[in-house]
Design a protein around this motif. Structure first.
Motif, short mmCIF file in Angstrom:
data_model
loop_
_atom_site.label_atom_id
_atom_site.label_comp_id
_atom_site.label_asym_id
_atom_site.label_seq_id
_atom_site.Cartn_x
_atom_site.Cartn_y
_atom_site.Cartn_z
N ASN A 41 -10.58 -29.70 6.54
CA ASN A 41 -9.39 -30.53 6.36
C ASN A 41 -9.08 -31.31 7.63
O ASN A 41 -8.73 -32.49 7.58
CB ASN A 41 -8.18 -29.65 6.00
CG ASN A 41 -8.21 -29.22 4.55
OD1 ASN A 41 -8.99 -29.74 3.76
ND2 ASN A 41 -7.38 -28.24 4.21
N ALA A 45 -9.03 -35.32 8.13
CA ALA A 45 -7.87 -36.02 8.68
C ALA A 45 -8.32 -36.91 9.85
O ALA A 45 -7.83 -38.03 10.01
CB ALA A 45 -6.83 -35.02 9.15
N ASP A 83 -5.29 -30.72 14.91
CA ASP A 83 -6.11 -31.93 14.96
C ASP A 83 -5.19 -33.09 15.28
O ASP A 83 -3.99 -33.01 15.02
CB ASP A 83 -6.79 -32.16 13.60
CG ASP A 83 -5.79 -32.42 12.48
OD1 ASP A 83 -5.22 -33.53 12.45
OD2 ASP A 83 -5.58 -31.52 11.63
N GLY A 87 -2.47 -36.84 10.02
CA GLY A 87 -1.17 -36.19 9.85
C GLY A 87 -0.64 -36.34 8.43
O GLY A 87 -1.30 -36.92 7.56
N MET A 88 0.57 -35.77 8.20
CA MET A 88 1.13 -35.84 6.85
C MET A 88 2.59 -36.29 6.88
O MET A 88 3.35 -35.91 7.77
CB MET A 88 1.05 -34.47 6.17
CG MET A 88 -0.34 -34.15 5.65
SD MET A 88 -0.42 -32.51 4.88
CE MET A 88 -0.82 -31.50 6.28
N ASN A 96 0.63 -33.04 -1.63
CA ASN A 96 -0.75 -32.58 -1.40
C ASN A 96 -0.84 -31.10 -1.10
O ASN A 96 -1.68 -30.39 -1.64
CB ASN A 96 -1.41 -33.35 -0.26
CG ASN A 96 -1.50 -34.84 -0.55
OD1 ASN A 96 -1.42 -35.24 -1.70
ND2 ASN A 96 -1.63 -35.63 0.50
N ILE A 97 0.06 -30.65 -0.23
CA ILE A 97 0.01 -29.24 0.14
C ILE A 97 0.82 -28.39 -0.84
O ILE A 97 0.40 -27.33 -1.25
CB ILE A 97 0.54 -29.02 1.58
CG1 ILE A 97 -0.41 -29.63 2.60
CG2 ILE A 97 0.78 -27.55 1.88
CD1 ILE A 97 -1.63 -28.81 2.93
N ARG A 102 -3.20 -30.34 -10.20
CA ARG A 102 -4.10 -31.43 -10.56
C ARG A 102 -4.41 -31.30 -12.03
O ARG A 102 -4.41 -30.20 -12.58
CB ARG A 102 -5.40 -31.34 -9.75
CG ARG A 102 -5.12 -31.54 -8.29
CD ARG A 102 -6.35 -31.87 -7.52
NE ARG A 102 -5.98 -31.99 -6.10
CZ ARG A 102 -6.85 -32.19 -5.14
NH1 ARG A 102 -8.13 -32.27 -5.41
NH2 ARG A 102 -6.45 -32.30 -3.89
N GLY A 127 -9.61 -28.34 -5.34
CA GLY A 127 -9.07 -28.82 -4.08
C GLY A 127 -7.92 -27.97 -3.60
O GLY A 127 -6.81 -28.46 -3.36
N VAL A 128 -8.14 -26.70 -3.48
CA VAL A 128 -7.10 -25.81 -2.99
C VAL A 128 -7.58 -25.04 -1.77
O VAL A 128 -7.14 -23.94 -1.50
CB VAL A 128 -6.63 -24.82 -4.07
CG1 VAL A 128 -5.86 -25.55 -5.15
CG2 VAL A 128 -7.82 -24.08 -4.67
N GLY A 129 -8.53 -25.67 -1.06
CA GLY A 129 -9.13 -25.01 0.09
C GLY A 129 -8.12 -24.49 1.10
O GLY A 129 -8.27 -23.39 1.62
N PHE A 130 -7.08 -25.27 1.32
CA PHE A 130 -6.08 -24.88 2.30
C PHE A 130 -5.53 -23.48 2.03
O PHE A 130 -5.30 -22.69 2.94
CB PHE A 130 -4.92 -25.89 2.34
CG PHE A 130 -3.75 -25.43 3.12
CD1 PHE A 130 -3.79 -25.46 4.51
CD2 PHE A 130 -2.62 -24.92 2.50
CE1 PHE A 130 -2.71 -25.00 5.26
CE2 PHE A 130 -1.54 -24.45 3.23
CZ PHE A 130 -1.59 -24.49 4.62
N THR A 176 -1.84 -32.65 12.97
CA THR A 176 -1.39 -31.46 12.27
C THR A 176 -1.78 -30.20 13.03
O THR A 176 -2.89 -30.10 13.55
CB THR A 176 -2.06 -31.41 10.87
OG1 THR A 176 -1.76 -32.63 10.20
CG2 THR A 176 -1.56 -30.24 10.05
P1 ADP Z 1 -8.66 -30.56 -0.43
O1 ADP Z 1 -8.94 -30.63 1.02
O2 ADP Z 1 -9.84 -30.13 -1.24
O3 ADP Z 1 -8.01 -31.77 -1.00
P2 ADP Z 1 -6.72 -28.64 0.41
O4 ADP Z 1 -5.87 -27.66 -0.30
O5 ADP Z 1 -7.59 -28.05 1.45
O6 ADP Z 1 -7.60 -29.39 -0.67
O7 ADP Z 1 -5.82 -29.72 1.04
C1 ADP Z 1 -4.90 -30.45 0.26
C2 ADP Z 1 -4.52 -31.74 0.90
O8 ADP Z 1 -3.67 -31.51 2.00
C3 ADP Z 1 -5.66 -32.56 1.48
O9 ADP Z 1 -6.30 -33.33 0.52
C4 ADP Z 1 -4.93 -33.42 2.49
O10 ADP Z 1 -4.35 -34.54 1.86
C5 ADP Z 1 -3.84 -32.52 2.98
N1 ADP Z 1 -4.22 -31.87 4.23
C6 ADP Z 1 -4.69 -30.61 4.42
N2 ADP Z 1 -4.92 -30.36 5.72
C7 ADP Z 1 -4.62 -31.49 6.40
C8 ADP Z 1 -4.66 -31.89 7.79
N3 ADP Z 1 -5.08 -31.05 8.75
N4 ADP Z 1 -4.27 -33.14 8.10
C9 ADP Z 1 -3.87 -34.00 7.14
N5 ADP Z 1 -3.80 -33.69 5.82
C10 ADP Z 1 -4.18 -32.47 5.45
#
Ligand code: ADP
Length: 614
Positions: A41, A45, A83, A87-88, A96-97, A102, A127-130, A176
């Motif tokens: 991620n 970014a 990083d 940013g967000m 997104n977070i 989806r 896309g839920v890696g976070f 972030t």
């Molecule tokens: P994916 O990366 O597969 O889309 P994630 O759950 O990992 O799924 O992240 C969801 C979203 O959150 C990302 O697509 C991105 O838009 C945002 N995001 C996550 N980490 C960061 C980061 N470090 N900086 C900016 N945006 C981020």
């Protein structure tokens, strides 16, 4: 939604809660991948920021070096990764977070529940890696500020259960920072050494520096993204050894950059100098690593190559595939099959080039990996013609050890020769002594020698090359252009009759040979019979092949046959005649390795010698 000061608490949607449950309990089998996801991620970014910097002026901290920083406190079990990427915004945080709704996620989950299926890594495609951080912690804090100059900073906190909180904060720099405390059962990760190892394993080629303290952890560059000319041989060899754990340099390397044709990827591929210990169990060896935008998603992606090319090693990097995909998803993905098709095409082109330009090296490859490579002829029909061009054989007119292609063979053919000839056997020595070769030697007609067990299979399917029939000279129906019809007088006819009468069911037929020069007799395969080398290979593999009857050919110009005729004239029921006929038959069998009883053979030979020395 409830708000206090400037902080707001949001409720996760119902399906998100279910999803979180799944992530913590069954999403990933290896909790260590949390780091891969966070690095990935962060790297994304940074990539987004990098692109934006090229096109826009209004950017915070413009020109700052792009990097990922990790800190860890082993005592307090604290972890941060930051990083200075895109940013967000607050919307990003909620959209997104905060939501994973989806399209299809809920339906998918329901279906999985109904079918009681193990969702395993499958869920990753959403896309839920976070959220994989919740495997190693109970609460996560994100502090972020978007790269636009007029943006504000925000803090996002969640325990991954039912709610998340967002508040405005003062944050000077863009990017972030994600921080949390490891749970007790994940405290092994609160260790710089451990983190370094995980980064090296999954993210070594992320093309932004990953710093732990003052140390850059990822050392190897994304070489596959560079052009061939921009990478030094030593670098390439280093990289090869790193990826494969091989201690020798590779034999060949290939940089690929493919766009269009529905597939987009870069690759750096290698052919090793040596075949792995057990070539036929190649599928137990590692093939290529699959990267998605410089982040490794599979250490060994066999799906990218057909079985016969699984000796290829290296890295493939594509933006066509999402991170976290399971094998099943990868296998089924249309992008995957497009990449695979494009790769196979490029690899075959590459081999063709090597065969022409670096013949010696190509032959090294061919001798070590050829047996596996050649199986492609029976599996990859789309590329058959290309594969046929890549075949190499020894031949009767070339020196031992030298190899030739069908193309070169055809180039050397005399005008009168209409067919391509080959002979199968265990070794060059064995095929060279095959009596069936005599005619061809005498008339200087080239015969390809096929001495690898796999050759026997592959050649069966090649019936023609450049409109010329490809034929085994072991066959009974060989057309020998330009041979004089042998005079089959009455005497030789009756002698052949006596052969038939004596051998009876042992042979399919007895004929006057046009191919023998020095030998008295030979055994050939009937028109419909199985190639005898094939028969032998099948036997070796424990498969019972029905022993096909042979056709015996006799050389009526041979002194032994002439003597037999004389004796036949003198006395048609001369006992020695039959003994000699059986002995000739068994001698031919002996030459072919098919003699069943050496005792009878030797006994009969002794009888004949006794007669001769009387
Ligand atoms: P994916 O990366 O597969 O889309 P994630 O759950 O990992 O799924 O992240 C969801 C979203 O959150 C990302 O697509 C991105 O838009 C945002 N995001 C996550 N980490 C960061 C980061 N470090 N900086 C900016 N945006 C981020």
């Amino acid at each position: 939604m409830d708000s206090k000061n400037n902080s707001q608490t949001f409720e996760y949607k119902a399906e998100m809660k279910q999803l979180l449950q799944l992530i913590v309990h069954s999403l990933y089998t290896h909790p260590e991948v949390f780091l891969r996801e966070l690095v990935s991620n962060g790297s994304d970014a940074l990539n987004k920021l990098r692109y934006r910097q090229l096109t826009e002026e209004n950017i915070l901290d413009k020109g700052k070096e792009l990097e990922l920083k990790i800190t860890v406190d082993p005592k307090e079990l604290l972890f941060t990764i930051s990083d200075n990427g895109i940013g967000m915004t607050k919307e990003d945080l909620t959209d997104n977070i905060g939501t994973v709704a989806r399209s299809g996620t809920l339906e998918y989950l329901k279906k999985m529940k109904e079918e009681k299926k193990d969702t395993g890594d499958l869920i990753g495609q959403f896309g839920v890696g976070f959220y994989s951080v919740f495997m190693v912690t109970d609460e996560v804090t994100i502090e972020t500020r978007h790269a636009d100059k007029d943006s504000k900073g925000y803090r996002w906190v969640s325990s991954g259960e039912s709610t998340f909180m967002i508040e405005e904060i003062a944050k000077e720099d863009r990017g972030t920072k994600i921080s949390f405390k490891f749970k007790d059962n994940a405290k092994e990760y609160a260790d710089e050494y451990k983190l370094r190892q995980i980064i090296k394993k999954y993210s070594n080629f992320a093309d932004f520096p990953i710093m732990i303290g003052k140390e850059k952890v990822n050392t190897v560059e994304a070489l596959w993204r560079k052009g061939e000319a921009d990478v030094k041989d030593e670098e390439r060899n280093e990289f090869y050894k790193f990826v494969t754990n091989d201690y020798e340099d590779p034999l060949f390397s290939l940089h690929l950059s493919v766009e269009g044709s529905g597939a987009e990827f870069k690759a750096l591929l290698f052919i090793p100098q040596r075949a792995p210990f057990d070539l036929m169990r190649m599928h137990q060896h590692k093939t290529v690593q699959l990267y998605s935008n410089k982040i490794m998603i599979m250490e060994d992606c066999k799906e990218l190559l057909p079985e016969y090319l699984q000796f290829i090693r290296g890295v493939v990097d594509t933006s066509d595939l999402p991170l976290n995909v399971s094998r099943e998803v990868v296998q089924a993905s249309p992008s995957m099959s497009k990449i695979r098709t494009a790769m196979v095409g490029k690899i075959l082109q590459w081999l063709q080039r090597m065969a022409a330009k670096e013949t010696e090296k190509y032959l090294t490859f061919y001798k070590t990996l050829g047996p596996l490579f050649k199986t492609g002829l029976n599996t990859d029909f789309a590329n058959r013609d290309k594969l046929i061009e890549l075949l190499r054989f020894e031949s009767s007119t070339q020196k031992e050890g030298e190899m030739t292609s069908f193309k070169d063979y055809v180039g050397r053919m005399k005008e009168s020769q209409k067919e391509i000839y080959y002979l199968t056997g265990d070794s060059r020595a064995q095929v060279e002594h095959n009596p069936n070769l005599e005619y061809f030697k005498k008339h200087e007609i080239e015969v390809l020698f096929l001495t690898e067990p796999v050759d026997v299979y592959e050649i069966q399917s090649i019936t023609e090359y450049e409109k010329k029939t490809v034929k085994s000279i072991d066959k009974g129906d060989i057309e020998l252009a330009g041979t004089d019809e042998k005079k089959e007088d009455d005497l030789s006819k009756s002698l052949v009759g006596l052969f038939k009468e004596t051998l009876k069911d042992k042979v399919e037929d007895v004929r006057v040979s046009r191919r023998l020069v020095d030998s008295a007799v030979t055994l050939v395969t009937g028109n419909s019979g199985m190639d005898r080398q094939m028969e032998r290979v099948m036997k070796m593999m424990g498969q019972e092949a029905p022993p096909a009857k042979r056709i015996m050919e006799v050389n009526i110009d041979h002194p032994v046959l002439k003597n037999l005729s004389r004796r036949y004239l003198a006395n048609t029921s001369d006992e020695i005649l039959k003994k000699c006929i059986v002995q000739l038959y068994e001698s031919a069998q002996l030459m072919d390795g098919e003699l069943s009883s050496k005792f009878d053979y030797v006994k009969r030979m002794t009888d004949i010698m006794e007669e001769a020395t009387k």
